[in-house]
Design a protein around this motif. Structure first.
Motif, PDB file in Angstrom:
ATOM      1  N   ASP A  65      19.420  53.672  28.118  1.00 52.30           N
ATOM      2  CA  ASP A  65      19.865  52.888  29.272  1.00 52.30           C
ATOM      3  C   ASP A  65      19.480  51.428  29.041  1.00 52.30           C
ATOM      4  O   ASP A  65      18.318  51.053  29.179  1.00 52.30           O
ATOM      5  N   GLU A  66      20.455  50.598  28.696  1.00 51.60           N
ATOM      6  CA  GLU A  66      20.157  49.195  28.399  1.00 51.60           C
ATOM      7  C   GLU A  66      19.688  48.445  29.639  1.00 51.60           C
ATOM      8  O   GLU A  66      18.905  47.490  29.532  1.00 51.60           O
ATOM      9  N   HIS A  67      20.124  48.865  30.811  1.00 50.15           N
ATOM     10  CA  HIS A  67      19.632  48.244  32.046  1.00 50.15           C
ATOM     11  C   HIS A  67      18.132  48.496  32.198  1.00 50.15           C
ATOM     12  O   HIS A  67      17.381  47.594  32.602  1.00 50.15           O
ATOM     13  N   PHE A  68      17.682  49.710  31.858  1.00 46.03           N
ATOM     14  CA  PHE A  68      16.251  50.024  31.944  1.00 46.03           C
ATOM     15  C   PHE A  68      15.466  49.216  30.912  1.00 46.03           C
ATOM     16  O   PHE A  68      14.365  48.732  31.211  1.00 46.03           O
ATOM     17  N   ILE A  69      16.002  49.049  29.725  1.00 45.36           N
ATOM     18  CA  ILE A  69      15.328  48.229  28.716  1.00 45.36           C
ATOM     19  C   ILE A  69      15.155  46.810  29.242  1.00 45.36           C
ATOM     20  O   ILE A  69      14.082  46.212  29.124  1.00 45.36           O
ATOM     21  N   ARG A  70      16.203  46.259  29.853  1.00 50.36           N
ATOM     22  CA  ARG A  70      16.116  44.907  30.415  1.00 50.36           C
ATOM     23  C   ARG A  70      15.068  44.827  31.512  1.00 50.36           C
ATOM     24  O   ARG A  70      14.319  43.849  31.609  1.00 50.36           O
TER      25      ARG A  70
ATOM     26  N   ASP B 216      15.127  37.089  26.489  1.00 50.19           N
ATOM     27  CA  ASP B 216      15.018  38.419  25.860  1.00 50.19           C
ATOM     28  C   ASP B 216      16.370  39.133  25.794  1.00 50.19           C
ATOM     29  O   ASP B 216      16.508  40.296  26.184  1.00 50.19           O
ATOM     30  N   LYS B 217      17.365  38.426  25.293  1.00 48.79           N
ATOM     31  CA  LYS B 217      18.699  39.017  25.132  1.00 48.79           C
ATOM     32  C   LYS B 217      18.710  39.895  23.886  1.00 48.79           C
ATOM     33  O   LYS B 217      19.089  39.465  22.804  1.00 48.79           O
ATOM     34  N   PHE B 218      18.283  41.114  24.044  1.00 45.53           N
ATOM     35  CA  PHE B 218      18.139  42.011  22.903  1.00 45.53           C
ATOM     36  C   PHE B 218      19.493  42.524  22.403  1.00 45.53           C
ATOM     37  O   PHE B 218      20.480  42.594  23.152  1.00 45.53           O
ATOM     38  N   VAL B 219      19.501  42.879  21.135  1.00 46.24           N
ATOM     39  CA  VAL B 219      20.674  43.498  20.510  1.00 46.24           C
ATOM     40  C   VAL B 219      20.210  44.769  19.801  1.00 46.24           C
ATOM     41  O   VAL B 219      19.269  44.722  18.997  1.00 46.24           O
TER      42      VAL B 219
ATOM     43  N   VAL C 231      16.717  43.830  18.012  1.00 43.79           N
ATOM     44  CA  VAL C 231      16.417  42.445  17.683  1.00 43.79           C
ATOM     45  C   VAL C 231      16.458  41.593  18.946  1.00 43.79           C
ATOM     46  O   VAL C 231      17.397  41.707  19.740  1.00 43.79           O
ATOM     47  N   ILE C 232      15.425  40.761  19.144  1.00 47.46           N
ATOM     48  CA  ILE C 232      15.342  39.881  20.313  1.00 47.46           C
ATOM     49  C   ILE C 232      15.173  38.449  19.827  1.00 47.46           C
ATOM     50  O   ILE C 232      14.099  38.070  19.349  1.00 47.46           O
ATOM     51  N   PRO C 233      16.209  37.619  19.928  1.00 49.09           N
ATOM     52  CA  PRO C 233      16.107  36.241  19.434  1.00 49.09           C
ATOM     53  C   PRO C 233      15.064  35.426  20.203  1.00 49.09           C
ATOM     54  O   PRO C 233      14.858  35.615  21.400  1.00 49.09           O
ATOM     55  N   ASN C 234      14.396  34.519  19.486  1.00 48.53           N
ATOM     56  CA  ASN C 234      13.530  33.521  20.112  1.00 48.53           C
ATOM     57  C   ASN C 234      14.368  32.279  20.384  1.00 48.53           C
ATOM     58  O   ASN C 234      15.100  31.815  19.508  1.00 48.53           O
TER      59      ASN C 234
ATOM     60  N   VAL D  84       8.102  45.777  21.105  1.00 46.62           N
ATOM     61  CA  VAL D  84       7.406  47.018  21.463  1.00 46.62           C
ATOM     62  C   VAL D  84       7.905  47.547  22.801  1.00 46.62           C
ATOM     63  O   VAL D  84       8.152  48.747  22.970  1.00 46.62           O
ATOM     64  N   VAL D  85       8.076  46.643  23.766  1.00 45.57           N
ATOM     65  CA  VAL D  85       8.526  47.049  25.102  1.00 45.57           C
ATOM     66  C   VAL D  85       9.965  47.553  25.069  1.00 45.57           C
ATOM     67  O   VAL D  85      10.302  48.545  25.729  1.00 45.57           O
ATOM     68  N   ALA D  86      10.818  46.895  24.300  1.00 46.93           N
ATOM     69  CA  ALA D  86      12.212  47.330  24.211  1.00 46.93           C
ATOM     70  C   ALA D  86      12.310  48.732  23.614  1.00 46.93           C
ATOM     71  O   ALA D  86      13.016  49.605  24.141  1.00 46.93           O
ATOM     72  N   ALA D  87      11.597  48.968  22.527  1.00 45.48           N
ATOM     73  CA  ALA D  87      11.607  50.298  21.905  1.00 45.48           C
ATOM     74  C   ALA D  87      10.898  51.309  22.794  1.00 45.48           C
ATOM     75  O   ALA D  87      11.328  52.467  22.927  1.00 45.48           O
ATOM     76  N   GLY D  88       9.802  50.860  23.430  1.00 41.90           N
ATOM     77  CA  GLY D  88       9.053  51.756  24.310  1.00 41.90           C
ATOM     78  C   GLY D  88       9.859  52.241  25.483  1.00 41.90           C
ATOM     79  O   GLY D  88       9.643  53.356  25.987  1.00 41.90           O
ATOM     80  N   ALA D  89      10.819  51.421  25.948  1.00 47.26           N
ATOM     81  CA  ALA D  89      11.663  51.830  27.068  1.00 47.26           C
ATOM     82  C   ALA D  89      12.466  53.080  26.721  1.00 47.26           C
ATOM     83  O   ALA D  89      12.695  53.952  27.571  1.00 47.26           O
TER      84      ALA D  89
END
Length: 364
Positions: free
Chosen positions: A36-41, A61-64, A82-85, A133-138
């Motif tokens: 769920d990409e909404h949950f990751i966000r 934190d616009k992850f891909v 991947v999360i661009p800086n 870590v948080v994105a993958a952890g979601a």
């Protein structure tokens, strides 16, 4: 020089604070897990800075998700996020390149990487890396919820102010997971915020204690001798920047108890084995006993403060003074709690996969 945690389900992190991007690779996750990409966000939002109690560096934190997910489900192959800086100000660090910031990894990184490390913003040692870590952890958190396993962390103490402990586990976990500033008592929240803001005005910082509860874990998870649940969770928790202490159940208070008080008597309730108390935090002999797993993490004050501190010039070997400039958090406890939830989720997925097989994590 490795950056990977886990055996069956493994997490690798990459990137630097002021590099092009940060991110993570989650490998070994079962095929068919909902993503769920909404949950990751929403999880990334919990890690993001918040007003006067945080740094002014705010990233979108616009992850891909580059691989491992198709049509909203994991494919069983490595999941690369991947999360661009975008909001970097590297010039804040160039003038003090040679000055080791007290409490940071500047000196130790210089020793380990012989001066080739990316020092800007702490480089790979920055809390910015925890976004991956948080994105993958979601993804791991969502997989555990599908199995009836829930993780929740509240700020037990911050700036000398204490929150109430967990009571009704299910209800309290739901409450803290819905809050940006994860406390159970509204009065504690206001007092903690005041303590953080006071430290910020003084150019200083504060730390605190995070308390985590995990419910729904089946009995029998843990691999004695060296991969007990406590040792694996502690390994993951100490990877979270600024965590300097971990205790399970009643922790260090057990040292002052007699055995008769420290033990958790067994009883049958509703046809299943339970314990009357939970001083051991749901773990006996390094293995889950079916009760909620409870532990606490001590988070040190943010080392970047604007007060003048003694240091050294690591380039010419002389004594020096430093007042850290730039954008820094007066407290990271409230941001660290979602990082704690994330590493715990990955560690539990790894342990459960070793116990029951990787496919146990998905309901097909």
């Amino acid at each position: 020089m490795k950056n990977t945690f886990g055996s069956s389900v493994a997490l690798s992190v990459f990137g630097e604070s002021h590099g092009a991007a940060v991110g993570a690779v989650l490998d070994g996750m079962a095929a068919g897990v909902k993503v769920d990409e909404h949950f990751i966000r929403s999880q990334l939002t919990l890690r993001r800075p918040a007003g006067k109690i945080s740094t002014s560096r705010v990233e979108e934190d616009k992850f891909v998700i580059e691989s491992g997910v198709y049509n909203g489900r994991t494919t069983g192959t490595p999941i690369c996020i991947v999360i661009p800086n975008e909001n970097t100000r590297s010039g804040d660090y160039s003038a003090t390149r040679a000055l080791a910031r007290p409490g940071h990894a500047d000196y130790t990184a210089y020793c380990k990487y012989h001066g080739f490390e990316d020092y800007r913003g702490g480089g790979h040692f920055s809390g910015r890396v925890t976004a991956g870590v948080v994105a993958a952890g979601a993804i791991a958190i969502a997989a555990l919820r599908e199995k009836g396993i829930y993780i929740g962390t509240h700020i037990s103490r911050c700036g000398g102010v204490s929150d109430r402990p967990f009571g009704d586990m299910a209800a309290d976990i739901a409450v803290v997971n819905a809050k940006a500033f994860a406390v159970l008592d509204s009065a504690s929240e206001q007092n903690m915020l005041a303590a953080i803001e006071a430290a910020a005005r003084d150019g200083d910082s504060v730390g605190g204690v995070l308390e985590t509860a995990v419910t729904g874990l089946p009995e029998g998870v843990g691999e004695p001798f060296f991969d007990t649940l406590e040792s694996v969770l502690a390994h993951a928790l100490f990877a979270v920047p600024a965590v300097k202490g971990v205790e399970f159940g009643s922790g260090f208070a057990l040292a002052d108890m007699r055995g008769s008080a420290a033990n958790d008597p067994f009883a049958i309730k509703g046809g299943r084995v339970t314990t009357v108390t939970n001083n051991n935090g749901g773990i006996n002999g390094g293995i889950t006993n079916g009760m909620p797993v409870i532990f606490r993490c001590a988070v040190k004050p943010t080392p970047s403060v604007s007060l003048v501190q003694q240091t050294v010039n690591i380039m010419d070997g002389t004594d020096a003074e430093l007042a850290v400039r730039g954008r820094h958090d007066p407290c990271i406890v409230h941001r660290a709690r979602v990082v704690v939830d994330s590493v715990v989720a990955v560690a539990l997925c790894d342990m459960l996969a070793m116990r029951f097989g990787t496919d146990w994590l998905v309901n097909i």
